[in-house]
Write a protein that holds these residues in place. Sequence first.
Motif, short mmCIF file in Angstrom:
data_model
loop_
_atom_site.label_atom_id
_atom_site.label_comp_id
_atom_site.label_asym_id
_atom_site.label_seq_id
_atom_site.Cartn_x
_atom_site.Cartn_y
_atom_site.Cartn_z
N TYR A 65 35.33 47.28 43.06
CA TYR A 65 36.22 46.31 42.42
C TYR A 65 36.97 45.48 43.46
CZ TYR A 65 39.90 44.51 39.31
OH TYR A 65 40.75 43.70 38.61
N TYR A 66 37.46 46.14 44.51
CA TYR A 66 38.15 45.41 45.57
C TYR A 66 37.20 44.38 46.21
CZ TYR A 66 40.11 44.11 50.03
OH TYR A 66 40.56 43.37 51.10
N LEU A 67 35.98 44.80 46.51
CA LEU A 67 35.02 43.90 47.14
C LEU A 67 34.64 42.76 46.18
CD1 LEU A 67 32.77 46.47 49.01
CD2 LEU A 67 34.31 44.78 50.03
N SER A 68 34.63 43.04 44.90
CA SER A 68 34.37 42.00 43.90
C SER A 68 35.44 40.91 43.97
CB SER A 68 34.32 42.59 42.50
OG SER A 68 34.36 41.58 41.50
N LYS A 69 36.69 41.33 44.11
CA LYS A 69 37.78 40.36 44.20
C LYS A 69 37.61 39.48 45.44
CE LYS A 69 41.24 43.22 41.86
NZ LYS A 69 42.60 43.79 41.92
N ARG A 70 37.25 40.11 46.55
CA ARG A 70 37.07 39.35 47.78
C ARG A 70 35.87 38.39 47.65
NH1 ARG A 70 39.51 37.93 51.32
NH2 ARG A 70 38.85 38.89 53.28
N ASP A 71 34.81 38.85 47.01
CA ASP A 71 33.62 38.01 46.83
C ASP A 71 33.94 36.81 45.93
OD1 ASP A 71 32.14 39.68 48.41
OD2 ASP A 71 31.18 40.73 46.75
N ARG A 72 34.90 36.99 45.04
CA ARG A 72 35.27 35.89 44.14
C ARG A 72 36.31 34.96 44.77
NH1 ARG A 72 37.57 38.44 39.39
NH2 ARG A 72 37.34 40.52 40.26
N GLY A 73 36.57 35.14 46.06
CA GLY A 73 37.40 34.18 46.78
C GLY A 73 38.83 34.59 47.04
N SER A 74 39.22 35.79 46.63
CA SER A 74 40.61 36.21 46.82
C SER A 74 40.90 36.48 48.29
CB SER A 74 40.87 37.49 46.00
OG SER A 74 42.11 38.07 46.37
N GLU A 75 41.95 35.84 48.81
CA GLU A 75 42.43 36.13 50.16
C GLU A 75 43.39 37.31 50.14
OE1 GLU A 75 43.59 32.55 52.53
OE2 GLU A 75 43.10 31.51 50.65
N VAL A 76 44.19 37.38 49.10
CA VAL A 76 45.14 38.47 48.93
C VAL A 76 44.95 39.07 47.55
CG1 VAL A 76 47.57 39.15 48.85
CG2 VAL A 76 46.82 37.37 50.46
N SER A 77 44.69 40.37 47.49
CA SER A 77 44.55 41.07 46.21
C SER A 77 45.82 41.89 45.98
CB SER A 77 43.32 41.99 46.22
OG SER A 77 42.14 41.23 46.35
N VAL A 78 46.55 41.52 44.93
CA VAL A 78 47.80 42.22 44.61
C VAL A 78 47.54 43.16 43.43
CG1 VAL A 78 50.21 41.99 43.92
CG2 VAL A 78 49.16 40.24 45.38
N TYR A 79 47.78 44.44 43.66
CA TYR A 79 47.64 45.45 42.61
C TYR A 79 49.04 45.86 42.16
CZ TYR A 79 42.78 46.39 44.17
OH TYR A 79 41.45 46.31 44.50
N MET A 80 49.29 45.83 40.86
CA MET A 80 50.58 46.25 40.33
C MET A 80 50.34 47.49 39.47
SD MET A 80 52.07 42.44 39.45
CE MET A 80 53.79 42.80 39.77
N LEU A 81 50.73 48.65 40.00
CA LEU A 81 50.39 49.94 39.39
C LEU A 81 51.62 50.66 38.84
CD1 LEU A 81 47.90 51.20 42.13
CD2 LEU A 81 47.41 49.80 40.11
N GLY A 82 51.38 51.62 37.96
CA GLY A 82 52.45 52.37 37.33
C GLY A 82 53.08 53.41 38.25
N ALA A 83 54.18 53.98 37.77
CA ALA A 83 54.99 54.90 38.58
C ALA A 83 54.24 56.15 39.00
CB ALA A 83 56.25 55.29 37.79
N ASP A 84 53.19 56.51 38.27
CA ASP A 84 52.44 57.72 38.59
C ASP A 84 51.26 57.43 39.52
OD1 ASP A 84 51.14 56.22 36.71
OD2 ASP A 84 50.45 57.92 35.50
N HIS A 85 51.28 56.27 40.18
CA HIS A 85 50.15 55.88 41.04
C HIS A 85 50.52 55.75 42.52
CE1 HIS A 85 48.33 54.97 37.17
NE2 HIS A 85 47.18 54.72 37.75
N HIS A 86 51.58 56.43 42.94
CA HIS A 86 51.98 56.33 44.35
C HIS A 86 50.84 56.71 45.30
CE1 HIS A 86 56.24 55.27 44.21
NE2 HIS A 86 56.32 55.98 43.11
#
Length: 551
Positions: free
Chosen positions: A314-335
């Motif tokens: 999924y991360y590589l998919s974002k980069r392949d689609r042109g993303s320079e910065v991928s921001v993930y916003m995750l829940g409190a149980d995802h530290h």
Amino acid sequence: MTPAELSQAVQAAVSAAVEAGELAVAVPEHVTIERPKNRDHGDYATNVALQLAKPAGKPPRAVAELLAERLRGITGVTKVDIAGPGFMNITLDAATQGELARTIVEAGSAFGRNEALKGLKINLEFVSANPTGPIHIGGVRWAAVGDSLGRILKATGADVTTEYYLNDAGVQISKFAKSLQASANGRPAPEDGYVGEYIADIAKAIVEGVPGVLDLSEDEQLEVFRTEGLKLMVAEIQRSMEEFGTHFDVWFSEKSLHDSGAVEKAMERLREQGHVFEQDGAIWLRTTDFGDDKDRVLIKADGETTYFAADAAYYLSKRDRGSEVSVYMLGADHHGYVNRLKAIAACAGDDMDRNIEVKIGQFVKMLRDGQEVRLSKRAGNIITIDDVVEWIGVDAARYMLARSSTDSTITIDIDLVTSQKAENPVFYVQYAHARMCSVQRNAVEKGITRSADFKPELLSTEWESNLLGELAQFPGVVAKSGEWREPHHVATYLEKLAREYHRFYDNCQILPKGDEEVTDLTHARLWLADATRTVIANGLTLLGVTSPERM
């Protein structure tokens, strides 16, 4: 004059001093301009002389005096004082400050927009809750914060794609399908299955929409409940997001990564980078090389791919689609996901400190009558987005969820945020906007239209000066919120601006009373009120909150 314009003026003064041979330094790309807490110290202050002193080989006060002499010759600057070790305190004349009101009104909805992140391609993923139930309160927080951040990033010139990642493959989806099948057949939910009225509602909809489904074999039934249940649940999530004012450009399917072969291709790319190894019959990614607490399995010994393998794809998919910065916003149980996601970027050959950002949102509590509200009638054991909207409305929910830093727990008092009290921040800011709209209506009723012959020098009281000073901060607040990925700065600013407006309104008569004449001051204050209304509306729009004209 805005802080940005004054920053450019100071920058020009440095450049002129360098060209004249008075300073041997590199001209700074940006000069910080701040509003002093003590207004006796002027309208604005800068510490640029302290920053330049060492490279210039001169005492800070000597550098400050060189620059101050040039700034004193700029139209609109009435005084530049040197304070302490070399701070420059700058005072503007009333006309220069007041002219900002015209600038804002003429810019309209564009005021506050800037190019701080011009052209930066950002993939902003948020909420992304499993499509196995309604969006819960933690997801609602990200719906408010993520959507606001997307608006702010676009206002700072970034090229933003907002995205929802559908975890539509794996164990949880199987449990969801089995729970629906059990409900449709009148059986208890399976162990670790899903419960709540929504399960019964979806199961009933499938039975009604797929005639004869209960006559199929258990396996055939299960596939129908999986496919149709997922379809209905995703549609429900999309409905609730749109009604909450949260729009996603992309709804990305995890299943598509597996079906398209993207997971296998991702593992080959990671292998080429030299971070994939085999051990105990499994295939691993050596994420400990980049700060993860342990290496991660990509393919188990039995040949089954892991969630982590999909995360990498999924991360590589974002980069392949042109993303320079991928921001993930995750829940409190995802530290625990922070280091492993950053390690994926590093293992892929990217800069883990630039190309990927992971933000963790803390918990939300809701109070009613002083007691914490915990349960939802429809979902059984969680507070859902529909519950939140029913209790406090979209505006209050979005504002309250976005007004605090995401790394802090929020407590929302339902009784407070549904009240019309100054202590209610949502009401306080929206009321300021409604109050200005009321001034405009009253002006129209009196036959007063804002004159084009604006005399900004008349806005000279401390209340007007303070309000103008606060208005000038808005573009900088928007830029900072985007650069730091923190929408709550906009809400904090709006509350300060509303406070300054209420003080101005209470101390400065805007419209004439009775038979009093309409004066140039009347028109000047109407310009100021309209400028403030514009900025509050622009700020609320960035938070996805409406600007009511009547309250």
